[in-house]
Design an enzyme around this catalytic site. Structure first.
Site, PDB file in Angstrom:
ATOM      1  N   ASP A  32      15.487 -23.658 -10.116  1.00 31.76           N
ATOM      2  CA  ASP A  32      16.532 -22.634  -9.884  1.00 31.76           C
ATOM      3  C   ASP A  32      16.635 -21.950 -10.786  1.00 31.76           C
ATOM      4  O   ASP A  32      16.686 -22.211 -11.976  1.00 31.76           O
ATOM      5  CB  ASP A  32      17.702 -23.415  -9.135  1.00 31.76           C
ATOM      6  CG  ASP A  32      18.547 -22.392  -8.631  1.00 31.76           C
ATOM      7  OD1 ASP A  32      18.937 -22.461  -7.225  1.00 31.76           O
ATOM      8  OD2 ASP A  32      19.401 -21.554  -8.997  1.00 31.76           O
ATOM      9  N   ASN A  88      22.354 -25.981   2.069  1.00 32.65           N
ATOM     10  CA  ASN A  88      23.456 -25.182   2.642  1.00 32.65           C
ATOM     11  C   ASN A  88      23.097 -24.334   3.763  1.00 32.65           C
ATOM     12  O   ASN A  88      21.896 -23.742   3.684  1.00 32.65           O
ATOM     13  CB  ASN A  88      23.912 -24.116   1.486  1.00 32.65           C
ATOM     14  CG  ASN A  88      24.575 -24.621   0.150  1.00 32.65           C
ATOM     15  OD1 ASN A  88      25.238 -25.790   0.347  1.00 32.65           O
ATOM     16  ND2 ASN A  88      24.217 -24.291  -0.923  1.00 32.65           N
ATOM     17  N   GLY A  94      27.983 -21.723   1.740  1.00 30.37           N
ATOM     18  CA  GLY A  94      27.314 -21.462   0.395  1.00 30.37           C
ATOM     19  C   GLY A  94      25.901 -20.961   0.604  1.00 30.37           C
ATOM     20  O   GLY A  94      25.168 -20.884  -0.577  1.00 30.37           O
ATOM     21  N   HIS A  99      16.123 -18.351   4.021  1.00 34.75           N
ATOM     22  CA  HIS A  99      15.071 -19.109   4.165  1.00 34.75           C
ATOM     23  C   HIS A  99      15.309 -20.600   3.935  1.00 34.75           C
ATOM     24  O   HIS A  99      15.356 -20.779   2.680  1.00 34.75           O
ATOM     25  CB  HIS A  99      13.696 -18.507   3.345  1.00 34.75           C
ATOM     26  CG  HIS A  99      12.489 -19.058   3.476  1.00 34.75           C
ATOM     27  ND1 HIS A  99      11.357 -18.151   3.885  1.00 34.75           N
ATOM     28  CD2 HIS A  99      11.887 -20.202   3.138  1.00 34.75           C
ATOM     29  CE1 HIS A  99      10.328 -19.273   4.065  1.00 34.75           C
ATOM     30  NE2 HIS A  99      10.716 -20.389   3.451  1.00 34.75           N
ATOM     31  N   HIS A 101      15.833 -24.101   2.448  1.00 34.32           N
ATOM     32  CA  HIS A 101      15.522 -24.784   1.354  1.00 34.32           C
ATOM     33  C   HIS A 101      16.292 -25.880   0.996  1.00 34.32           C
ATOM     34  O   HIS A 101      17.513 -26.035   1.469  1.00 34.32           O
ATOM     35  CB  HIS A 101      15.305 -23.911   0.251  1.00 34.32           C
ATOM     36  CG  HIS A 101      16.934 -23.102   0.022  1.00 34.32           C
ATOM     37  ND1 HIS A 101      17.161 -21.954   0.711  1.00 34.32           N
ATOM     38  CD2 HIS A 101      17.734 -23.422  -0.758  1.00 34.32           C
ATOM     39  CE1 HIS A 101      18.344 -21.643   0.522  1.00 34.32           C
ATOM     40  NE2 HIS A 101      18.784 -22.353  -0.575  1.00 34.32           N
ATOM     41  N   HIS A 103      18.192 -28.068  -2.334  1.00 30.96           N
ATOM     42  CA  HIS A 103      18.352 -28.328  -3.558  1.00 30.96           C
ATOM     43  C   HIS A 103      18.026 -29.590  -4.177  1.00 30.96           C
ATOM     44  O   HIS A 103      18.635 -30.625  -3.449  1.00 30.96           O
ATOM     45  CB  HIS A 103      19.518 -27.930  -3.826  1.00 30.96           C
ATOM     46  CG  HIS A 103      20.118 -26.332  -3.531  1.00 30.96           C
ATOM     47  ND1 HIS A 103      20.331 -25.673  -4.714  1.00 30.96           N
ATOM     48  CD2 HIS A 103      20.430 -25.668  -2.390  1.00 30.96           C
ATOM     49  CE1 HIS A 103      20.642 -24.428  -4.044  1.00 30.96           C
ATOM     50  NE2 HIS A 103      20.604 -24.719  -2.614  1.00 30.96           N
TER      51      HIS A 103
HETATM   52  P1  5GP Z   1      21.638 -21.324  -1.430  1.00 26.17           P
HETATM   53  O1  5GP Z   1      22.875 -20.466  -2.195  1.00 26.17           O
HETATM   54  O2  5GP Z   1      20.879 -20.444  -0.479  1.00 26.17           O
HETATM   55  O3  5GP Z   1      21.805 -22.459  -1.093  1.00 26.17           O
HETATM   56  O4  5GP Z   1      20.523 -21.480  -2.662  1.00 26.17           O
HETATM   57  C1  5GP Z   1      19.833 -20.406  -2.891  1.00 26.17           C
HETATM   58  C2  5GP Z   1      19.258 -20.511  -4.504  1.00 26.17           C
HETATM   59  O5  5GP Z   1      18.267 -19.763  -4.835  1.00 26.17           O
HETATM   60  C3  5GP Z   1      20.566 -20.176  -5.498  1.00 26.17           C
HETATM   61  O6  5GP Z   1      20.865 -21.505  -6.299  1.00 26.17           O
HETATM   62  C4  5GP Z   1      19.960 -19.353  -6.419  1.00 26.17           C
HETATM   63  O7  5GP Z   1      20.220 -19.384  -7.833  1.00 26.17           O
HETATM   64  C5  5GP Z   1      18.475 -19.199  -6.160  1.00 26.17           C
HETATM   65  N1  5GP Z   1      17.760 -18.131  -6.422  1.00 26.17           N
HETATM   66  C6  5GP Z   1      18.284 -17.008  -6.033  1.00 26.17           C
HETATM   67  N2  5GP Z   1      17.012 -16.036  -6.362  1.00 26.17           N
HETATM   68  C7  5GP Z   1      16.149 -16.677  -7.193  1.00 26.17           C
HETATM   69  C8  5GP Z   1      14.984 -16.253  -7.691  1.00 26.17           C
HETATM   70  O8  5GP Z   1      14.663 -15.123  -7.713  1.00 26.17           O
HETATM   71  N3  5GP Z   1      14.222 -17.154  -8.230  1.00 26.17           N
HETATM   72  C9  5GP Z   1      14.833 -18.559  -8.243  1.00 26.17           C
HETATM   73  N4  5GP Z   1      13.742 -19.412  -9.045  1.00 26.17           N
HETATM   74  N5  5GP Z   1      15.657 -19.017  -7.741  1.00 26.17           N
HETATM   75  C10 5GP Z   1      16.439 -18.028  -7.162  1.00 26.17           C
END
Ligand code: 5GP
Length: 118
Positions: A32, A88, A94, A99, A101, A103
């Site tokens: 991340d 999430n 959150g 797409h 994923h 964590h």
């Molecule tokens: P969400 O908020 O959808 O559960 O998780 C998305 C995650 O993607 C966040 O923790 C954010 O820090 C990570 N993220 C967003 N853009 C990028 C990127 O360009 N590269 C990487 N490696 N992580 C990203």
């Protein structure tokens, strides 16, 4: 509807750089960019699923099993013995990248270490 311009679609397509910790025909795993734990890995199916509900609805049983078994092996391969897995679903929960994923978060949240890039 799935938006093909999301950042993970671009990472999978190789249009945005990311260090791939793991890759097979159907999955990539990357670190991340804004870690919230000492080890913070994102495990991303290559197919276009929006979120957990979309994935569990459309993916085959084999795909789903492979995905979750792979999460466990990626955690182990990266030295994580104890960890949290989080996915999430929806903005209010959150989700910021639409797409699907998951964590993997391991090690205590330590902002001081994170600020020092450790
Ligand atoms: P969400 O908020 O959808 O559960 O998780 C998305 C995650 O993607 C966040 O923790 C954010 O820090 C990570 N993220 C967003 N853009 C990028 C990127 O360009 N590269 C990487 N490696 N992580 C990203």
């Amino acid at each position: 509807m799935y938006d093909k311009n999301n950042v993970f679609a671009k990472i999978i397509a190789g249009e945005i750089a990311a260090e791939r910790l793991y890759e097979d025909d159907s999955i990539i795993a990357i670190k991340d960019i804004k870690p919230e734990a000492i080890l913070h890995i994102l495990v991303i199916p290559k197919k276009n699923y929006i979120d957990f509900a979309d994935f569990t609805k459309k993916a085959t049983t084999e795909e789903i099993a492979h995905y979750f078994k792979t999460i466990a092996s990626i955690a182990k391969a990266n030295g994580a013995d104890e960890y949290r897995i989080v996915s999430n679903k929806g903005t209010s929960s959150g989700q910021s990248v639409f797409h699907f994923h998951t964590h993997i978060l391991s090690g205590s949240i330590n902002q001081e270490l994170i600020n020092k890039n450790l």
